[in-house]
Enzyme design. Structure first.
Site, PDB file in Angstrom:
ATOM      1  N   GLU A   1      -1.468 -11.691  -5.754  1.00 44.12           N
ATOM      2  CA  GLU A   1      -2.281 -10.500  -5.469  1.00 44.12           C
ATOM      3  C   GLU A   1      -1.631  -9.248  -6.062  1.00 44.12           C
ATOM      4  O   GLU A   1      -0.410  -9.103  -5.971  1.00 44.12           O
ATOM      5  CB  GLU A   1      -2.392 -10.306  -3.941  1.00 44.12           C
TER       6      GLU A   1
ATOM      7  N   LYS B   1      -0.050  -5.737  -6.109  1.00 43.12           N
ATOM      8  CA  LYS B   1       0.590  -4.966  -5.039  1.00 43.12           C
ATOM      9  C   LYS B   1       0.047  -3.549  -5.114  1.00 43.12           C
ATOM     10  O   LYS B   1       0.364  -2.783  -6.027  1.00 43.12           O
ATOM     11  CB  LYS B   1       2.105  -4.974  -5.201  1.00 43.12           C
TER      12      LYS B   1
ATOM     13  N   ASP C   1      -0.685   0.275  -4.488  1.00 43.13           N
ATOM     14  CA  ASP C   1       0.263   1.356  -4.227  1.00 43.13           C
ATOM     15  C   ASP C   1      -0.379   2.403  -3.314  1.00 43.13           C
ATOM     16  O   ASP C   1      -0.815   3.448  -3.744  1.00 43.13           O
ATOM     17  CB  ASP C   1       0.699   1.971  -5.562  1.00 43.13           C
TER      18      ASP C   1
ATOM     19  N   TYR D   1      -5.551  -7.613   3.240  1.00 39.68           N
ATOM     20  CA  TYR D   1      -4.868  -8.789   2.714  1.00 39.68           C
ATOM     21  C   TYR D   1      -4.114  -9.612   3.748  1.00 39.68           C
ATOM     22  O   TYR D   1      -3.395 -10.540   3.388  1.00 39.68           O
ATOM     23  CB  TYR D   1      -3.913  -8.378   1.599  1.00 39.68           C
TER      24      TYR D   1
ATOM     25  N   LYS E   1       7.997  -6.647  -8.742  1.00 36.89           N
ATOM     26  CA  LYS E   1       7.629  -5.278  -9.108  1.00 36.89           C
ATOM     27  C   LYS E   1       7.584  -5.083 -10.626  1.00 36.89           C
ATOM     28  O   LYS E   1       8.359  -5.699 -11.360  1.00 36.89           O
ATOM     29  CB  LYS E   1       8.654  -4.288  -8.518  1.00 36.89           C
TER      30      LYS E   1
ATOM     31  N   CYS F   1      31.777  28.013  -5.050  1.00 40.95           N
ATOM     32  CA  CYS F   1      30.466  27.547  -4.582  1.00 40.95           C
ATOM     33  C   CYS F   1      29.352  28.467  -5.081  1.00 40.95           C
ATOM     34  O   CYS F   1      29.443  29.690  -4.909  1.00 40.95           O
ATOM     35  CB  CYS F   1      30.469  27.502  -3.055  1.00 40.95           C
TER      36      CYS F   1
ATOM     37  N   CYS G   1      28.049  30.562  -1.912  1.00 41.88           N
ATOM     38  CA  CYS G   1      28.818  31.515  -1.104  1.00 41.88           C
ATOM     39  C   CYS G   1      30.117  31.954  -1.745  1.00 41.88           C
ATOM     40  O   CYS G   1      30.875  32.705  -1.144  1.00 41.88           O
ATOM     41  CB  CYS G   1      29.084  30.929   0.280  1.00 41.88           C
TER      42      CYS G   1
ATOM     43  N   CYS H   1      32.248  22.371  -1.041  1.00 43.35           N
ATOM     44  CA  CYS H   1      32.448  23.809  -0.845  1.00 43.35           C
ATOM     45  C   CYS H   1      33.287  23.967   0.414  1.00 43.35           C
ATOM     46  O   CYS H   1      33.038  23.299   1.420  1.00 43.35           O
ATOM     47  CB  CYS H   1      31.090  24.487  -0.674  1.00 43.35           C
TER      48      CYS H   1
ATOM     49  N   CYS I   1      28.790  29.487   4.406  1.00 44.97           N
ATOM     50  CA  CYS I   1      27.970  29.127   3.243  1.00 44.97           C
ATOM     51  C   CYS I   1      26.516  28.984   3.695  1.00 44.97           C
ATOM     52  O   CYS I   1      26.207  28.167   4.567  1.00 44.97           O
ATOM     53  CB  CYS I   1      28.478  27.822   2.650  1.00 44.97           C
TER      54      CYS I   1
HETATM   55  S1  IVH Z   1       1.382  -8.416   2.405  1.00 49.78           S
HETATM   56  C1  IVH Z   1       4.136  -9.825   5.463  1.00 49.78           C
HETATM   57  N1  IVH Z   1      -0.061  -7.940   0.290  1.00 49.78           N
HETATM   58  O1  IVH Z   1       3.490  -3.597   0.184  1.00 49.78           O
HETATM   59  C2  IVH Z   1       3.594  -9.233   4.261  1.00 49.78           C
HETATM   60  N2  IVH Z   1       1.363  -6.216   1.082  1.00 49.78           N
HETATM   61  O2  IVH Z   1       6.391  -3.531   0.198  1.00 49.78           O
HETATM   62  C3  IVH Z   1       2.938  -7.944   4.499  1.00 49.78           C
HETATM   63  N3  IVH Z   1       1.214  -4.130  -0.171  1.00 49.78           N
HETATM   64  O3  IVH Z   1       3.888  -2.928   3.612  1.00 49.78           O
HETATM   65  C4  IVH Z   1       2.347  -7.322   3.358  1.00 49.78           C
HETATM   66  N4  IVH Z   1      -0.306  -4.809  -1.610  1.00 49.78           N
HETATM   67  O4  IVH Z   1       1.871  -1.874   2.396  1.00 49.78           O
HETATM   68  C5  IVH Z   1       0.847  -7.465   1.143  1.00 49.78           C
HETATM   69  N5  IVH Z   1      -1.435  -7.637  -1.541  1.00 49.78           N
HETATM   70  C6  IVH Z   1      -0.528  -7.163  -0.689  1.00 49.78           C
HETATM   71  C7  IVH Z   1      -0.043  -5.848  -0.789  1.00 49.78           C
HETATM   72  C8  IVH Z   1       0.918  -5.401   0.126  1.00 49.78           C
HETATM   73  C9  IVH Z   1       0.455  -3.790  -1.220  1.00 49.78           C
HETATM   74  C10 IVH Z   1       2.178  -3.224   0.493  1.00 49.78           C
HETATM   75  C11 IVH Z   1       2.097  -3.199   2.005  1.00 49.78           C
HETATM   76  C12 IVH Z   1       3.475  -3.608   2.462  1.00 49.78           C
HETATM   77  C13 IVH Z   1       4.303  -3.229   1.276  1.00 49.78           C
HETATM   78  C14 IVH Z   1       5.604  -3.968   1.253  1.00 49.78           C
END
Ligand code: IVH
Length: 683
Positions: free
Chosen positions: A119, A121, A123, A228, A317, A409, A412, A427, A433
């Protein structure tokens, strides 16, 4: 109106709500509008009109609840029924190999055969939605994983999130988890609207929007969400695969990411990663990697979790973005403890969607090691929310200038000293300061210290600059008159052409004074921590509080006395002695105590009753808050942990205990009610 008429109105309302909910679902989740905006507006207005006449018939799942309501004064803190875990990260294939080897070993199958749910990830920010009998009951941010903030009103304004689950069969109580985000386009729209403060990236825009106290404002922000995972669930969903769970979420009306895919083995994971990496820039929302989840739920159970992350999932990542730019100059920033940090001013450059114009150089040793000079062309890296840093010098400028640690510093003018054996310089000005003064006050009011709310960094900077406060004891001299005069004297003045940004209304002044007043009785350990003595964190402060029981006793303690305490090292011990040797520090403490601050010490007679036993708390507690129970355990020498392991001494189980109870049973760990613990403590 007759009972029959009311029944009819109820029926009509139900039909109308179902119709609007279904149109919403088609529009926001399936992206296939069924009627024109005009037709939708007519139906929605009709609903509002009927509900205005019959306010008693308004329900929580009515689409009218999506427009927002009265602003909150703050978000209430709420416990998740089941802990929200985080994910471990890998950046390189070598680390992904190691991860695969580990699960291969645990599951005794070749990883080529393991099915994964791959899946993107997302943001954004994690969210936990509790549905009771199919109706959205509570929405909370992740917080520390155990408790978050109640953002239900805000979440209800997100049109793609169902207020009521689709279908007819759902568990009595279920936590649904996902990510709230703002699309790239939504982010551009917010930032170009002109009326709002600019956000650095879509993630910050989503976080800032979700944490708005006025849900009417949130209703106008383009928030969206993908789901998810499931947390606590009262029923067995009888599913075998995570990918089936995702399908179930989709059938209940949730938006799930359409790129999710079941893949096989590490090869399948890597191919998915490569495919999505290429698509990344063209996606309508931001992602920062791929999550691989072992698909078979049985195997997930076998793998379990360690500390705060599951073993059955890993985040792969994307590499942190790196760009080239030049160093224009270097300045030295003075922190709370006087440490000077060199910061490079860069020719502004966009890295990963954010304009970067500063980067930390950490310390002088780092500058020498990387051979960094002013004028050099450098590679800058920014990953996630971390401070940008310089990776290396790529081109040395002919007229490059050496970076020299200042002798005095910059704040100060006191002498700067290199700390022996350490890479940093400090400092020596101490509290004369201004940078250290402001830092000390900011630390004093912070949450883990005195927890005085309503006094933020900007206000402290102004109050110190204006000479209204000079040290932490001056906070206790603040009153309505002083603050009103401060507002009057600064509001009209201009400062280097720029108006002061601080505007304190009557209400803010009242709130500041109230928060100081509310915290006139605090734990001795919190007070010790709030003094900001170098190397004295929360744990050391607690050890000192338990040993000395009063600030007067601590003031008199010698270096060798303190060194006798377990877990306190020589640097901390020296810092503590030096701090209490200074008359100015003793005067400040004495002034604070004269203002009426009460310090509560723990009773040493009972303080070791629980003798380092590890307790885990789970479920809802009836007549005691989780925080209070935790404090009691700690005050009696016990340790509070979040996860049940072999080392756990006892699980304190409240109502709806969730998976921790199962785990404790499996590990044959003692399970008790909190009342039993109170009995042990003779409370
Ligand atoms: S599963 C036990 N699935 O990433 C697993 N998390 O770094 C729980 N996140 O807190 C998370 N996309 O906010 C899962 N497809 C995805 C995700 C995802 C983004 C985020 C989520 C989590 C964070 C962890």
């Amino acid at each position: 109106m007759s009972i029959k008429d009311v029944k009819k109105v109820k029926q009509d309302l139900k039909k109308l709500r179902n119709k609007i909910n279904s149109l919403n679902y088609n529009y926001y989740v399936l992206d296939t509008p069924k009627v024109s905006d005009h037709e939708y507006d007519i139906l929605f207005k009709k609903l509002l009109a009927i509900e205005e006449i019959f306010p008693e018939l308004v329900t929580r799942e009515s689409p009218s609840q999506r427009v927002g309501s009265l602003p909150l004064s703050k978000f209430e803190s709420v416990s998740h029924k089941q802990q929200m875990l985080s994910l471990n990260n890998v950046f390189h294939l070598s680390d992904l190999n190691l991860y695969m080897e580990r699960i291969e070993k645990k599951l005794s199958v070749s990883c080529d055969e393991i099915k994964f749910s791959a899946e993107p990830k997302l943001d954004g920010l994690a969210i936990n939605l509790l549905y009771k009998n199919g109706v959205l009951d509570l929405a909370a941010t992740r917080g520390d994983g155990l408790t978050g903030e109640n953002v239900t009103k805000n979440i209800k304004t997100i049109k793609s999130i169902p207020l009521k689950l689709l279908g007819s069969s759902f568990p009595e109580s279920i936590e649904i988890r996902g990510e709230v985000f703002i699309s790239k386009k939504g982010f551009d729209d917010i930032n170009s609207s002109g009326s709002l403060k600019k956000f650095a990236n879509p993630r910050n825009a989503a976080a800032g929007s979700l944490r708005q106290l006025d849900s009417k404002v949130v209703a106008n922000r383009p928030l969206d969400a993908f789901f998810y995972a499931v947390g606590y669930c009262s029923d067995n969903l009888s599913l075998n695969y995570h990918t089936d769970l995702i399908k179930k979420l989709s059938r209940w009306g949730f938006k799930t990411c359409d790129l999710n895919q079941q893949v096989i083995g590490q090869n399948g994971c890597e191919a998915f990663y490569n495919k999505i990496y290429l698509l990344r820039d063209d996606l309508p929302y931001e992602i920062d990697g791929i999550v691989y989840k072992v698909d078979d739920l049985n195997n997930q159970n076998i793998l379990g979790s360690i500390s705060r992350a599951p073993r059955w999932a890993i985040a792969h990542k994307f590499p942190a973005e790196e760009k080239l730019t030049t160093i224009d100059s270097v300045r030295f920033q003075v922190g709370r403890t006087g440490v000077l940090t060199p910061v490079a001013s860069l020719k502004p450059i966009e890295v990963g969607g954010v304009i970067v114009s500063n980067a930390t150089l950490h310390n002088m040793d780092e500058i020498i090691k990387k051979d960094i000079h002013v004028g050099d062309t450098v590679k800058v890296r920014r990953a996630g929310d971390v401070i940008p840093e310089i990776v290396k010098v790529v081109k040395k400028d002919d007229s490059r200038e050496k970076i020299i640690l200042p002798r005095k510093c910059p704040e100060c003018n006191s002498l700067v000293k290199k700390v022996k054996g350490m890479s940093f310089a400090k400092c020596t000005g101490g509290m004369i300061c201004p940078a250290q003064k402001k830092g000390a006050i900011l630390h004093f009011v912070s949450k883990k210290a005195m927890d005085i709310q309503g006094i933020g960094e900007k206000l402290i900077v102004r109050l110190v600059d204006e000479g209204v406060i000079n040290n932490i004891s001056d906070l206790y001299k603040l009153n309505k008159n002083i603050l009103e005069n401060f507002v009057m004297s600064t509001a009209t003045r201009e400062d280097s052409g720029k108006k002061y940004e601080i505007t304190l209304g009557e209400k803010s002044i009242r709130n500041i004074l109230k928060s100081i007043d509310d915290r006139m009785e605090v734990k001795l350990s919190s007070f010790i921590y709030s003094l900001g003595i170098g190397e004295v964190g929360e744990v050391t402060a607690r050890i000192l509080s338990e040993k000395y029981q009063s600030i007067k006793n601590l003031e008199k303690a010698s270096y060798s006395d303190i060194m006798e305490l377990k877990d306190i090292g020589p640097v901390a011990a020296l810092n503590i002695c030096n701090f209490f040797k200074k008359k100015s520090n003793l005067d400040i403490i004495s002034n604070i105590l004269k203002s009426g601050l009460l310090l509560k010490s723990t009773d040493s007679n009972i303080s070791n009753l629980l003798n380092k036993q590890i307790y885990v708390i789970t479920g809802k507690l009836k007549n005691i808050s989780r925080k209070k129970l935790e404090d009691l355990i700690i005050a009696n020498g016990g340790i509070v942990s979040n996860s049940v392991t072999k080392k756990t001494f006892s699980l304190i189980a409240g109502l709806d205990p969730g998976s921790k109870l199962d785990k404790a049973k499996k590990l044959d760990i003692n399970i008790m009610k909190y009342e039993e613990l109170l009995e042990i403590l003779k409370l």
